[in-house]
Design a protein around this motif. Structure first.
Motif, PDB file in Angstrom:
ATOM      1  N   GLY A 155       0.786  -1.217   0.000  1.00 28.32           N
ATOM      2  CA  GLY A 155       0.000   0.000   0.000  1.00 28.32           C
ATOM      3  C   GLY A 155       0.815   1.262   0.000  1.00 28.32           C
ATOM      4  O   GLY A 155       0.267   2.360  -0.160  1.00 28.32           O
ATOM      5  N   ASN A 156       2.120   1.144   0.164  1.00 24.36           N
ATOM      6  CA  ASN A 156       2.981   2.330   0.214  1.00 24.36           C
ATOM      7  C   ASN A 156       3.755   2.556  -1.079  1.00 24.36           C
ATOM      8  O   ASN A 156       4.200   3.669  -1.359  1.00 24.36           O
ATOM      9  N   THR A 157       3.940   1.507  -1.830  1.00 20.45           N
ATOM     10  CA  THR A 157       4.682   1.607  -3.089  1.00 20.45           C
ATOM     11  C   THR A 157       3.849   0.991  -4.201  1.00 20.45           C
ATOM     12  O   THR A 157       2.829   0.335  -3.951  1.00 20.45           O
ATOM     13  N   GLU A 158       4.319   1.188  -5.427  1.00 17.89           N
ATOM     14  CA  GLU A 158       3.621   0.605  -6.571  1.00 17.89           C
ATOM     15  C   GLU A 158       3.634  -0.915  -6.447  1.00 17.89           C
ATOM     16  O   GLU A 158       4.681  -1.534  -6.233  1.00 17.89           O
ATOM     17  N   PRO A 159       2.474  -1.580  -6.561  1.00 14.42           N
ATOM     18  CA  PRO A 159       2.436  -3.029  -6.361  1.00 14.42           C
ATOM     19  C   PRO A 159       3.049  -3.796  -7.522  1.00 14.42           C
ATOM     20  O   PRO A 159       3.111  -3.311  -8.656  1.00 14.42           O
ATOM     21  N   ASP A 160       3.508  -5.004  -7.221  1.00 13.07           N
ATOM     22  CA  ASP A 160       3.871  -5.946  -8.276  1.00 13.07           C
ATOM     23  C   ASP A 160       2.593  -6.404  -8.975  1.00 13.07           C
ATOM     24  O   ASP A 160       1.553  -6.594  -8.335  1.00 13.07           O
ATOM     25  N   ARG A 161       2.681  -6.606 -10.261  1.00 15.16           N
ATOM     26  CA  ARG A 161       1.506  -7.029 -11.014  1.00 15.16           C
ATOM     27  C   ARG A 161       1.859  -8.260 -11.854  1.00 15.16           C
ATOM     28  O   ARG A 161       2.845  -8.260 -12.584  1.00 15.16           O
ATOM     29  N   VAL A 162       1.026  -9.280 -11.729  1.00 10.22           N
ATOM     30  CA  VAL A 162       1.229 -10.519 -12.466  1.00 10.22           C
ATOM     31  C   VAL A 162      -0.075 -10.851 -13.181  1.00 10.22           C
ATOM     32  O   VAL A 162      -1.139 -10.884 -12.560  1.00 10.22           O
TER      33      VAL A 162
ATOM     34  N   SER B  58      -1.621 -17.810  -4.139  1.00 11.08           N
ATOM     35  CA  SER B  58      -0.807 -17.863  -2.923  1.00 11.08           C
ATOM     36  C   SER B  58       0.347 -16.894  -3.069  1.00 11.08           C
ATOM     37  O   SER B  58       0.936 -16.764  -4.151  1.00 11.08           O
ATOM     38  N   VAL B  59       0.696 -16.247  -1.981  1.00  8.63           N
ATOM     39  CA  VAL B  59       1.844 -15.353  -1.948  1.00  8.63           C
ATOM     40  C   VAL B  59       2.657 -15.678  -0.704  1.00  8.63           C
ATOM     41  O   VAL B  59       2.145 -15.624   0.416  1.00  8.63           O
ATOM     42  N   ASP B  60       3.909 -16.061  -0.899  1.00  9.65           N
ATOM     43  CA  ASP B  60       4.833 -16.316   0.201  1.00  9.65           C
ATOM     44  C   ASP B  60       5.696 -15.070   0.369  1.00  9.65           C
ATOM     45  O   ASP B  60       6.595 -14.808  -0.436  1.00  9.65           O
TER      46      ASP B  60
ATOM     47  N   HIS C 259       7.566 -15.579  -3.569  1.00 11.99           N
ATOM     48  CA  HIS C 259       7.051 -16.481  -4.602  1.00 11.99           C
ATOM     49  C   HIS C 259       5.528 -16.425  -4.605  1.00 11.99           C
ATOM     50  O   HIS C 259       4.884 -16.463  -3.560  1.00 11.99           O
ATOM     51  N   ALA C 260       4.936 -16.343  -5.790  1.00  7.76           N
ATOM     52  CA  ALA C 260       3.485 -16.308  -5.936  1.00  7.76           C
ATOM     53  C   ALA C 260       3.044 -17.395  -6.889  1.00  7.76           C
ATOM     54  O   ALA C 260       3.754 -17.742  -7.846  1.00  7.76           O
ATOM     55  N   VAL C 261       1.884 -17.947  -6.625  1.00  6.28           N
ATOM     56  CA  VAL C 261       1.264 -18.956  -7.491  1.00  6.28           C
ATOM     57  C   VAL C 261      -0.155 -18.490  -7.816  1.00  6.28           C
ATOM     58  O   VAL C 261      -0.901 -18.071  -6.921  1.00  6.28           O
TER      59      VAL C 261
ATOM     60  N   LEU D 143       8.174 -12.066  -6.847  1.00  5.69           N
ATOM     61  CA  LEU D 143       7.720 -10.726  -6.506  1.00  5.69           C
ATOM     62  C   LEU D 143       8.779  -9.977  -5.725  1.00  5.69           C
ATOM     63  O   LEU D 143       9.525 -10.576  -4.942  1.00  5.69           O
ATOM     64  N   ALA D 144       8.805  -8.677  -5.918  1.00  2.59           N
ATOM     65  CA  ALA D 144       9.709  -7.844  -5.128  1.00  2.59           C
ATOM     66  C   ALA D 144       9.102  -7.510  -3.775  1.00  2.59           C
ATOM     67  O   ALA D 144       9.805  -7.309  -2.786  1.00  2.59           O
ATOM     68  N   SER D 145       7.770  -7.454  -3.726  1.00  2.00           N
ATOM     69  CA  SER D 145       7.084  -7.079  -2.486  1.00  2.00           C
ATOM     70  C   SER D 145       7.251  -8.167  -1.435  1.00  2.00           C
ATOM     71  O   SER D 145       7.259  -9.360  -1.744  1.00  2.00           O
ATOM     72  N   ARG D 146       7.389  -7.724  -0.176  1.00  2.00           N
ATOM     73  CA  ARG D 146       7.507  -8.663   0.935  1.00  2.00           C
ATOM     74  C   ARG D 146       6.426  -8.436   1.987  1.00  2.00           C
ATOM     75  O   ARG D 146       6.505  -8.957   3.089  1.00  2.00           O
ATOM     76  N   ALA D 147       5.394  -7.672   1.628  1.00  2.00           N
ATOM     77  CA  ALA D 147       4.298  -7.420   2.560  1.00  2.00           C
ATOM     78  C   ALA D 147       3.002  -7.247   1.765  1.00  2.00           C
ATOM     79  O   ALA D 147       3.016  -6.799   0.616  1.00  2.00           O
ATOM     80  N   ILE D 148       1.898  -7.635   2.387  1.00  2.00           N
ATOM     81  CA  ILE D 148       0.578  -7.515   1.765  1.00  2.00           C
ATOM     82  C   ILE D 148      -0.310  -6.689   2.682  1.00  2.00           C
ATOM     83  O   ILE D 148      -0.710  -7.167   3.756  1.00  2.00           O
ATOM     84  N   GLY D 149      -0.588  -5.463   2.289  1.00  2.00           N
ATOM     85  CA  GLY D 149      -1.523  -4.640   3.043  1.00  2.00           C
ATOM     86  C   GLY D 149      -1.118  -4.458   4.481  1.00  2.00           C
ATOM     87  O   GLY D 149       0.057  -4.407   4.838  1.00  2.00           O
TER      88      GLY D 149
END
Length: 614
Positions: A16-23, A40-42, A47-49, A71-77
């Motif tokens: 929510g603070n930076t531009e999200p990864d998009r797949v 799933s997002v680890d 890693h995302a599935v 993914l570069a992101s390491r946090a979700i919301g």
């Protein structure tokens, strides 16, 4: 997770603070078919599935996807961000609304493997391990409610916003059962629409205090802002302590609500375009006659949104007064004739039943009481059975099964079935209302015909010029002689008026003993044989598409019938069978045969002198 413009799935991951990864999956989901979707997002590994599995696989059109992504992101919301389904955004105005059905969303507390996801594809048998189950929302329970139950131990219950459609078919529906009450697991979905609107949520700016000094009637608040002016109507019913007069006017307010904001009648063939129509179009408001953006039918109508229910608003397809503006012709006539009357509404009769009607010698309907609830039907039956009298000055009455939201009385629901003149139909298997559980469609197909109440029922409609009525021999029967006092034997009745130029027109009703018209009913007058070819029978009257059968239906059904009968306990019923009747009352400064007949009936019915049994 959202549906991209190309129809494929798109996963957004971010804090929510930076531009999200998009797949993106790159393969569109199949339209109008069920697809199992999981992701799933680890956060530790990045890693995302993403899984996409259609419920049915067609040769050469397999839209299955198994996608792994880094993914570069390491946090979700975050914990303070609300979890939304069918929309994105945590502020006051969510965006990226989803149009379509969703069933059984579940949330795991850990990143599941592809194999673990695939065990969840069948809702009935899939079991998410209890140690990782964070939430499992059950859309099959609480069909009439806004609450959504979480079956997990966490109790993360949800609430619906803007009344998406419930009691809709889910991925397990086979057609073997069409009643959600009998197979809830087949109706475990919710149909979301980006144009759903239950409550505009406006703040209160003005309160009009009403006390016992206000006579019962129809009022309006006039608002001016520069050159703009608006009149917001409201009805004042008699206070509980006020003595009742002998006559009540029952305003068909559910019909006003059903037609409000209709866009379907405002197309190229519309005869009038009003400022209200432009507002409705600009803001994407909908009526029970319209369809949502995804093509699905509108099932609910709310009066807590801006609407076109205005004193001077005309029907677009006829360019003439209709609904409230037509019924104000009746109110105007009663006031000009100095006839005392109370005003009550559909909401009142739905809530209070026959007790509301019982104090009155007679009750006059509005011009177009098309929408009626089960409670309203029962109230009328009880009132007439107990000796009450009805003056039905309308057409197309009590046609569609209507229900009210049990928790939010500003919402009505209509699901049009497989027949009846209509602009849209409920989707297959979705004929039972979520509000009440009852079967929707025409009251006629549930054995409740308008003929059994008022002697006539919906038979034809048209938007061309109307016509008058011809008197028939029964109009000279001594039982009905009072109705035609002051009327010549051979004069045409109502070949004039504000609504399509005559008293018989727009939507009309006929006598039919097979559909419940009492056997002793007098057919006083009819418009049969006087209408132009623009008038057609209702859909349910055409049983065969052969030209002779259609011609027979036209000659048999295209008419408005005027009838009279006694109820057997001192009461009686008089019906005109035409929406346009009230538009003729004021012709020639109220000096005309429609006005004379109406006054004869109102004075006799309201006199309290019992009608003799036949």
């Amino acid at each position: 997770m959202l549906l991209a413009d190309a129809g494929d799935l798109e996963l957004w991951v971010g804090d929510g603070n930076t531009e999200p990864d998009r797949v993106r999956s790159g393969i569109p989901v199949l339209a109008n078919q069920w697809t199992f979707v999981a992701v799933s997002v680890d956060c530790d590994s990045g890693h995302a599935v993403l899984l996409q599995r259609p419920a049915r696989i067609w040769p050469g059109a397999d839209s299955s996807v198994t996608l792994h992504a880094s993914l570069a992101s390491r946090a979700i919301g975050g914990e303070s961000v609300p979890l939304l389904v069918a929309a994105i955004g945590g502020g006051a105005a969510p965006c990226y609304h989803f149009d379509g059905k969703i069933e059984a969303p579940r949330l795991a507390g850990k990143a599941l493997t592809v194999a673990e996801h695939e065990t969840q594809m069948e809702v009935a048998t899939g079991k998410m391990p209890r140690d990782c189950l964070a939430a499992a929302w059950d859309f099959a329970s609480g069909m009439s409610s806004r609450l959504v139950t979480d079956l997990s131990p966490n109790g993360l219950h949800g609430v619906l916003v803007n009344r998406p459609a419930r009691a809709v078919t889910g991925h397990r529906w086979t057609g073997h059962q069409t009643d959600w009450n009998q197979a809830r697991e087949h109706y475990a979905a919710i149909h979301f629409h980006s144009d759903d609107l239950e409550d505009a949520g406006w703040d209160t700016d003005l309160v009009v205090p009403i006390d016992d000094t206000y006579p019962s009637g129809v009022y309006a608040v006039r608002i001016r802002a520069g050159e703009c002016e608006d009149r917001i109507p409201f009805a004042v019913r008699p206070s509980d302590s006020a003595p009742r007069v002998r006559l009540a006017v029952l305003l068909p307010t559910l019909t006003y609500q059903a037609y409000a904001n209709s866009q379907v009648f405002g197309g190229p063939t519309a005869k009038i375009r009003q400022a209200e129509d432009d507002f409705v179009s600009r803001h994407g408001l909908l009526s029970l006659y319209d369809k949502h953006r995804d093509g699905s039918p509108v099932y609910y109508a709310s009066r807590l949104v801006p609407n076109t229910i205005r004193p001077a608003y005309c029907a677009q397809n006829i360019g003439a007064p209709a609904r409230l503006s037509a019924d104000l012709c009746l109110i105007d006539w009663l006031m000009e004739q100095d006839i005392a009357h109370d005003v009550i509404t559909d909401e009142d009769i739905h809530r209070e039943g026959a007790a509301l009607l019982r104090p009155y010698r007679a009750v006059v309907t509005g011009s177009h009481p098309e929408y009626a609830t089960d409670a309203m039907w029962t109230a009328w039956q009880e009132y007439l059975d107990q000796g009450g009298s009805a003056i039905y000055l309308g057409g197309n009455g009590y046609y569609w099964v209507t229900s009210r939201d049990p928790d939010h009385h500003g919402i009505i629901e209509v699901r049009r079935g497989e027949s009846g003149s209509r602009t849209q139909s409920a989707l297959p298997g979705e004929y039972h209302h979520s509000s009440s559980g009852e079967l929707g469609g025409l009251w006629r197909f549930r054995g409740r015909t308008t003929q059994s109440l008022f002697g006539v029922g919906m038979t034809a409609w048209g938007s061309g010029k109307g016509c008058g009525y011809r008197r028939l021999p029964a109009s000279r029967d001594p039982r009905a002689s009072f109705i035609f006092d002051g009327i010549d034997n051979n004069e045409i009745i109502g070949d004039f008026g504000l609504i399509l130029g005559a008293a018989a027109g727009y939507e009309m009703d006929r006598l039919d003993h097979e559909l419940g018209t009492p056997p002793h009913t007098l057919l006083l007058a009819t418009s049969a044989g006087l209408h132009s070819p623009t008038y057609l029978p209702t859909v349910e009257e055409i049983m065969d598409m052969d030209a002779p059968k259609i011609d027979d239906a036209i000659s048999r059904c295209v008419r408005a019938d005027m009838v009279f009968f006694e109820t057997g306990r001192g009461g009686a019923v008089f019906s005109t069978g035409s929406v346009a009747w009230v538009g003729s009352l004021s012709h020639n400064d109220y000096d005309n045969n429609v006005s004379t007949i109406t006054r004869n009936v109102v004075e006799r019915f309201a006199s309290g002198v019992p009608f003799a049994a036949v």
